[in-house]
Design an enzyme around this catalytic site. Structure first.
Site, PDB file in Angstrom:
ATOM      1  N   THR A  13       7.774   2.163 -20.345  1.00 39.43           N
ATOM      2  CA  THR A  13       8.508   2.306 -20.284  1.00 39.43           C
ATOM      3  C   THR A  13       9.255   2.304 -22.184  1.00 39.43           C
ATOM      4  O   THR A  13      10.472   3.480 -22.578  1.00 39.43           O
ATOM      5  CB  THR A  13       8.714   0.684 -20.295  1.00 39.43           C
ATOM      6  OG1 THR A  13       8.643   0.160 -19.228  1.00 39.43           O
ATOM      7  CG2 THR A  13      10.193   0.020 -20.891  1.00 39.43           C
ATOM      8  N   THR A  90       3.914  -1.044 -18.899  1.00 43.32           N
ATOM      9  CA  THR A  90       2.410  -2.446 -19.359  1.00 43.32           C
ATOM     10  C   THR A  90       1.629  -2.729 -18.153  1.00 43.32           C
ATOM     11  O   THR A  90       1.287  -4.052 -18.617  1.00 43.32           O
ATOM     12  CB  THR A  90       4.308  -3.875 -19.971  1.00 43.32           C
ATOM     13  OG1 THR A  90       4.853  -3.801 -18.922  1.00 43.32           O
ATOM     14  CG2 THR A  90       4.292  -3.616 -21.270  1.00 43.32           C
TER      15      THR A  90
HETATM   16  N1  ASN Z   1       6.752  -2.177 -19.899  1.00 45.35           N
HETATM   17  C1  ASN Z   1       6.855  -1.215 -18.473  1.00 45.35           C
HETATM   18  O1  ASN Z   1       6.214  -0.298 -19.422  1.00 45.35           O
HETATM   19  C2  ASN Z   1       6.974  -1.502 -17.165  1.00 45.35           C
HETATM   20  C3  ASN Z   1       6.552   0.339 -16.598  1.00 45.35           C
HETATM   21  N2  ASN Z   1       6.485  -0.095 -15.457  1.00 45.35           N
HETATM   22  C4  ASN Z   1       5.190   0.975 -17.213  1.00 45.35           C
HETATM   23  O2  ASN Z   1       4.587  -0.266 -17.110  1.00 45.35           O
HETATM   24  O3  ASN Z   1       4.799   1.817 -17.590  1.00 45.35           O
END
Ligand code: ASN
EC number: 3.5.1.1
Length: 339
Positions: A13, A90
Site C-alpha cells: 500500500t 502489510t
Molecule cells: N496495507 C497493505 O499494504 C495491504 C496490501 N494489500 C498489501 O499487503 O500489499
C-alpha cells in the site's frame, strides 16, 4: 560519516496508486513519491538509495520466490550499506520478516520491514512516519536483526503478527516485548534486543517451495474431509489448535489422520489459535494423540514463524529428525525455549 541505508521497495500500500480495480503498485513511480517528502533530505537523515523490486506486488501475492529475491537483493548489497529498510505490503509482512530472519544467516546489520495502511499519495498516510523512523532506526544500528517497524513500535520480525486490518498500529508481538518504541524519542528495550548470533560472514539460505500446509481446527471439524490433503507429498503441516495444543478427538476421527501423516513422515507442528501463550502438548487428554504421533511443539511461535521455519529447515536439506529437533529450538529469537 553518514550512514548509508538501502531502501528496498517490494510493493504494498505504501507506494500504491488508485486504479480501476482498486489500489495497486505502479512501477517506476515510487521515487517520485519519495521526492515529495522533504524530511528525507534533511541533514539528520542517513544517506539512502532506493532499489525497486520487479515485479512490485501487493503482498498477498508474495511467495517463496520473492522472499529469495529480497534476500538476494540484501546479500548483494550487504557490504555497501549499513542497514536495510524493506518496504512491503502489510498483509504478509510478518511472514516475510520471519522468512528473512531465518534466511539471513549471520546477520549483523539492521533489516527493518515497514509499509503503511494508507498510501503515501494520500493526505493521512501513515507511510511517512513509518519510513522516516525505520530509516533512523536502521541508521542507528542498535537492532542488528530482522525487525518490523509500524505505528510507533519496533517488533522482532519473527514475533510479529498483523493484528488489525485497518488500524494504524496494525502489528503486535503478543509473546515478546517491543524492541523499541518511538514516541518523542526512540527508546530501545535493550533487554529484549538479542545479542547478534554471528558465526562468520552473512550467508543467504535460499528457500524452496516445499509443499507444506496450515490447518486450523474448529468445533465440528470433519477431519475425514481433510484426508485427501494428507498425502505423502505434504512434508509439513502447522496445526492451529485450541489453547495449549488441544484438538477435538470426538469419534476418534483425528487420530487416524495424524497417524497417516506420521506414517508419511509429515512433520506436524502444533501452534495455538491463542495469540498469547505457549503450546504444551500432553497437558490435556485432548492433546495426547498429538504427542503419541510424534508432533512437534511450536511452543510460543506464531504461525507465520512456524511456516517460515518449516520452509527454512526443509530447504537446508536436513533429515526429519533434525528438522523436528530444530523446530523446538530457538534459532533467531522466534520462540521462548521450554524450561
Ligand atoms: N496495507 C497493505 O499494504 C495491504 C496490501 N494489500 C498489501 O499487503 O500489499
Amino acid at each position: 560519516m553518514k550512514k548509508r541505508i538501502c531502501i528496498l521497495y517490494t510493493g504494498g500500500t505504501i507506494g500504491m496508486m488508485p486504479g480501476e480495480q482498486g489500489y495497486a503498485p505502479k512501477p517506476g513511480c515510487f521515487a517520485g513519491g519519495l521526492a515529495a517528502i522533504p524530511e528525507l533530505t534533511s541533514p539528520d537523515m542517513p544517506d539512502w538509495e532506493l532499489v525497486e523490486m520487479d515485479p512490485l506486488l501487493d503482498s498477498s501475492n508474495i511467495t517463496v520466490h520473492e522472499w529469495c529475491a529480497i534476500g538476494q537483493a540484501i546479500a548483494d548489497r550487504y557490504h555497501q550499506f549499513d542497514g536495510f529498510v524493506v518496504l512491503h505490503g502489510t498483509d504478509t509482512m510478518a511472514y516475510t520478516a520471519s522468512a528473512l530472519s531465518f534466511m539471513l544467516e549471520n546477520l549483523d546489520k539492521p533489516v527493518v520491514l515497514t509499509g503503511s495502511q494508507i498510501p503515501l499519495c494520500q493526505l493521512r498516510s501513515d507511510g511517512r512516519d513509518n519510513l522516516i523512523t525505520s530509516l533512523l532506526i536502521a541508521a542507528e544500528g542498535v537492532v542488528n536483526e530482522v525487525s518490523l517497524y509500524f505505528g510507533g513500535q519496533l517488533l522482532r520480525g519473527n514475533r510479529a503478527v498483523k493484528s488489525s486490518a485497518d488500524g494504524l498500529q496494525a502489528f503486535s508481538s503478543p509473546n515478546y516485548p517491543p524492541l523499541a518504541t518511538a514516541g518523542v524519542d526512540i527508546r530501545y528495550n535493550k533487554s529484549a534486543i538479542g545479542a547478534p548470533r554471528v558465526n562468520g560472514p552473512l550467508q543467504l539460505a535460499k528457500l524452496e517451495n516445499v509443499p507444506i500446509g496450515v490447518l486450523k481446527v474448529f468445533p465440528g471439524i470433519q477431519f475425514e474431509l481433510f484426508d485427501s490433503i494428507l498425502t505423502e507429498k505434504l512434508q509439513g503441516i502447522v496445526l492451529e489448535t485450541f489453547g495449549a495444543g488441544n484438538i477435538p478427538d470426538y469419534d476418534g476421527a483425528l487420530l487416524p489422520l495424524i497417524q497417516k501423516a506420521f506414517a508419511h513422515g509429515t512433520i506436524l507442528t502444533v501452534c495455538s489459535q491463542c495469540p498469547q501463550g505457549a503450546v504444551h502438548i500432553g497437558t490435556y487428554a485432548t492433546s495426547s494423540g498429538l504427542k503419541a504421533a510424534g508432533a512437534v511443539s511450536g511452543l510460543d511461535m506464531t504461525t507465520e514463524a512456524a511456516v517460515a521455519k518449516l520452509y527454512y529447515l526443509f530447504s537446508k536439506g536436513y533429515d526429519r529428525d533434525t528438522i523436528k529437533h530444530w523446530m523446538e529450538q530457538d534459532l533467531r529469537g522466534e520462540l521462548t525455549s521450554a524450561r
